[in-house]
Scaffold this active site. Sequence first.
Site, PDB file in Angstrom:
ATOM      1  CB  THR A  94     -16.153  26.991   0.223  1.00  0.00           C
ATOM      2  OG1 THR A  94     -15.547  26.298   1.325  1.00  0.00           O
ATOM      3  CG2 THR A  94     -17.368  27.753   0.707  1.00  0.00           C
ATOM      4  CG  ASP A 126      -2.069  -0.903   1.082  1.00  0.00           C
ATOM      5  OD1 ASP A 126      -2.555  -1.004  -0.060  1.00  0.00           O
ATOM      6  OD2 ASP A 126      -2.498  -1.511   2.072  1.00  0.00           O
ATOM      7  CG  ASP A 160      -5.569  23.894   7.769  1.00  0.00           C
ATOM      8  OD1 ASP A 160      -6.081  22.925   8.377  1.00  0.00           O
ATOM      9  OD2 ASP A 160      -5.369  23.910   6.540  1.00  0.00           O
ATOM     10  CG  MET A 169     -11.693  27.619  -1.699  1.00  0.00           C
ATOM     11  SD  MET A 169     -11.912  29.308  -2.237  1.00  0.00           S
ATOM     12  CE  MET A 169     -13.509  29.703  -1.570  1.00  0.00           C
TER      13      MET A 169
END
Lengths: 570, 688
Positions: free
Chosen positions: B386, B312, B349, B388
């Site tokens: 969105t 994998d 983020d 984004m």
Amino acid sequence: MILENVFYPLAFYFLVLLLCVKPLGAYMARVYEGKPCGLDFILSPVERLIYRLCAIHPEKEMGWKKYLFCLLFLNLFGALFVYGIFRLQHFLPLNPQSFNNVSPALAFNTATSFITNTNWQAYGGENTLSYFSQMTALTVQNFLSAATGMAILIAFIRGLIRHETNTLGNAWVDITRSILYILLPLSLALSLALTSQGVIQNFSAYKKINSIEHSQEQIIPMGPAASQIAIKELGSNGGGFFNANSAHPYENPTPISNFLEMLAILLIPAALCYTFGVMVKDKRQGWAILFAMLFIFIPLLSITIWAENHSNPMFTALGIESAGNMEGKETRFGIVDSTLWAAAATATSNGSVNSALDSFTPLGGLIPLWLIHLGEVVFGGVGSGLYGMLLIIIITVFIAGLMVGRTPEYLGKKIEPYEMKMASIAALIMPLVVLLLTALGVVTSAGTSSIQNPGAHGFSEILYAFTSMGGNNGSAFAGLNANTFFYNTLGGIEMLISRFWAAIPILAIAGSLVRKKIIPINAGTLPTHTPLFIILLISVILVLGALTFFPALTLGPIVEQFTFWRTYGY
Amino acid sequence: MATKISIWDVTIIKNAIRDSFLKLSVRHQIRNPVMFTVYISCLLTSGLWVQAIIGKGDAPPLFILMITSWLWFTLLFANFAEAMAEGRGKAQAEALRKARRDIIAKKLSKPDRHSKMTLVKSIKLRADDIVLVEAGDFIPSDGEVIEGIASVNESAITGESAPVIRESGGDRSAVTGGTQVISDWLIVRITANPGETFLDKMISLVEGAKRQKTPNELALTILLAALTLVFLLVCTTLLPFSIYSVTAAGMGKIISITVLVSLFVCLAPTTIGGLLSAIGIAGMDRMIQANVIATSGHAVEAAGDVDVLLLDKTGTITLGNRQATELIPADGVQIETLADAAQLASLADETPEGRSIVVLVKQKYGLRGRDISELGATFIPFTAQTRMSGANLPGRQIRKGAEQAIEIYVKQMNGIFPESVKKSVRVIASKGGTPLIVAEGATVLGVIHLKDIVKGGISERFAELRQMGIKTIMVTGDNPLTAAAIAAEAGADDFLANATPEDKLKLIRQLQAQGHLVAMTGDGTNDAPALAQADVAVAMNTGTQAAKEAGNLVDLDSNPTKLIEVIEIGKQLLMTRGSLTTFSIANDIAKYFAILPAAFAGTYPVLNALNIMHLSTPESAILSAVIFNALIIIFLIPLALRGVTYQHVSAASLLRNNVLIYGVSGLLIPFAGIKIIDLLLTGILHVL
């Protein structure tokens, strides 16, 4: 001196042999692959006619058991046929000397001897068998037994190249094509060439002449010799028309006939290696096997030549000059051609002789004996030599494959417990019968009473007799009266066991391999064409042969040779 | 395993010595045909010794006694080798048994934490019972979490002390009996009946109790049995040969049964025969040392044959997450401007990609992290609509997202999407990367290159595998372009892109049809069909029960690259067998030169010429060969247990090396060994 007398003739012989390998090998591959081979325009109508007459369906494929059954049936029928002719010889035609019926034990021994491609002869051809017996019984079996060996080989090769299927071909087709396309044309050509050299081919009664000395009457035997000699050499049969075999001037009159016959001995076994390479689509595999055979054969041959080139020290002690050991050798062949013949005819399972092995020096006689002990895989019989070799390759691949950390495989086919079981059974048979029967021969009076030379040499003679029959070779050391109930019966059984007990596991392996997948080759695959593998294969053959027979050889030829050296110096 | 035990642990040696005598039972000996013939030989010479004491013997009683004792030693040494190989496994099984102590389980009447609870012993639990396990409790048996989430200490099984999370649903729902819940609680549906749990299986595997001969071991046993038969034949026929020779020569004595038996035992492949089962057990043991549990010896052997590896991509070839590696500004935009915007858009983020952007701008452009609240910024999280994310600062709107999303975003604000950025996007995609566009207001500033990071050293590993003849295929859900780029970077030979579990299964079947042997790793339930189809299937211990059952090997470390180690162990196992077989057979040559002149020089004195080692007396020659034959087993035990070293080279070079090492030394060592023993024996006799 050595260069002229030894090296050049040998080099020429091997050169011619190697030159024949490729064309004949390629031709045989085409024959077995059913491709056009150049002779179809004459032979294929004949072939089709044979199939129609015998109700053979050439396209019908057989599994290994059916294939085996066909071959066994054919050979059993052949044995009964030969036995019948011998026993009724007196009532059958073409018997100008009106020879009597052959005794049951000798008829049994000779019948098994010829169906097993051994051609051990406990009789003298010119004073036992009629022309009819020689032609219909023996010559026919010379073709059939050779073709049987070739058919088993081809079935085995198909086991390697086909995959995930059950069938190995059609036994009747393989036998027919072997005879029709390969053995018959070659025999025809060779017998014509031999008659040009003076090998006889007639049905006349034996000639009586008055010899020059003492005006005594001498009987000169006649007969259809050439037609039998050709297949005798080509089919690794070796059974002579006359008792003196290829030393007889009517079988082998000139150096040219001698050369052609010696070439014929190794021709098909050597060329089949190339055929193998073509059929497995990797010619290197075929060459590797051929080189392994040559690299065992040439050194052993050299030892024999070296041993025979020494003059007999017993003569030297008496002040007699002699160039090498010429006792028992024909002056028209000399030492090199006699020893080359002896080595070639024992390396293959041919077993014909043009000199008396009994009169070789102990070391010179040990080599032919040991060549048979190696399992008749150095060239070996037509077909049987190569399938014997493939068996040893399987064992070699097994050990070598483990050493590279993979489940062993040969040509992409995995070697698993079933193959090992069958390979072990097949490899065990020859040592088993040879050693057991020799043991029986040396301790029973039935065995020892046939010995004509006492001591260690007598031991060598019995060992040689059972080795020759057990290896399906057929050559005789002589010096042993083999035409007794004891040797005829036990020898006959031994020949049957060696030949057909080995055929069963061989075809069983083929039947198992043909069902397997072919594993793709990669860097982790053990290469089976490299010099290293050839060396390994040679080592396995020599070590197995030595480990099995070294003790027996020690008590025979080795003791003799040491005594020889001890008494007369080295 | 919780503890690593040395092969040379004193208790193991002590137990092994005891076991070597216990293993002298007929029932045990008959399983090994080669050693069984030695067993019979021992009984025979023991009988001959008794006969020699009480009456006229076959040979002097002292000589027979010495031979007999060394024949028994040969047998004991072989037993000792096997017992040593089993020793470590037994010790580990003992440790595992402690983990299987009786646990009182809280059995629930239905899958609800507050339903009626009864206390039962763990061994009474059957499949489909429901139990509650709370913090501090041991999990009573194997099962599947149906409710709850908890951290579990699995060190009893894996040796790894860091707790793991187990929760209902998904690929982390399987729990193993004997492990301990550290925090929170779980409701578990039991999946194994008593005696069938993972722990039970492991115990029997490491103990070797259920060990059966593997196909290859069986094939080798057949070959060795055939060789033994040949030598039996050689030795029995020597008696009549000797009778004839003595009569013919008129001197010497007929070979004694004792000498014939000695010759037979020396010639029979006792070295490999005696070590064969030890090699097999040690191979399984090496797997266990590598923290891999093989459900059968067959799987270990098959591992050596594997020639295609399915790996994998994520987690095996690449690190789990994509990382930012490069910033490419649009034409006319300063790189610092892009870096500043990229950082602001990612500060809040928390995705791995977002964090990697912050790290990149700090390392490459020296922008330190800033506090988002000090800047008065608000974070705009990613939404599926969105596509984004970004940040709104006073007067600034910064966004980052996929090409299409940003294009729509800037066009709405009448901005344009520059050609230079489009070009960069194509370049990144062709390299297998993921482009992330950064825009401030209507202006596109540039592109962030997000990249799969190939693990360090993986391409070297693949190169080694290629040399071993093993092809690597990378399996990924990525598109073919990305997959090709990563496969090329990692050095994988091939790749399967847009892979679904069905594709994987199909690929395995296709490869197998071509004759390949395929190995793979897997952990999820959707891997199970492919695992079941693969020839060697390593299931991760963290994986689901279905995956573990479909695999034939379980990796307790759950390390996907373990497969490579597994293959090496498999190859090592076969190589050890092959090398010792070669060694054993090559030994025989020297033994002939020791025994044959000793046995027959009385009859034919010229045969003394074969005594090339110049051994002092016939008795000492035969005894030396027998002693050498016994001692060599002891000397080779470490090699049998450790295994022949595996080098990453082609089969041809491996063969050459091993033939040189084991074949040639096998030929020469016994000459030296037998001579030395003969000198010692003669010395001892001299002193006496």
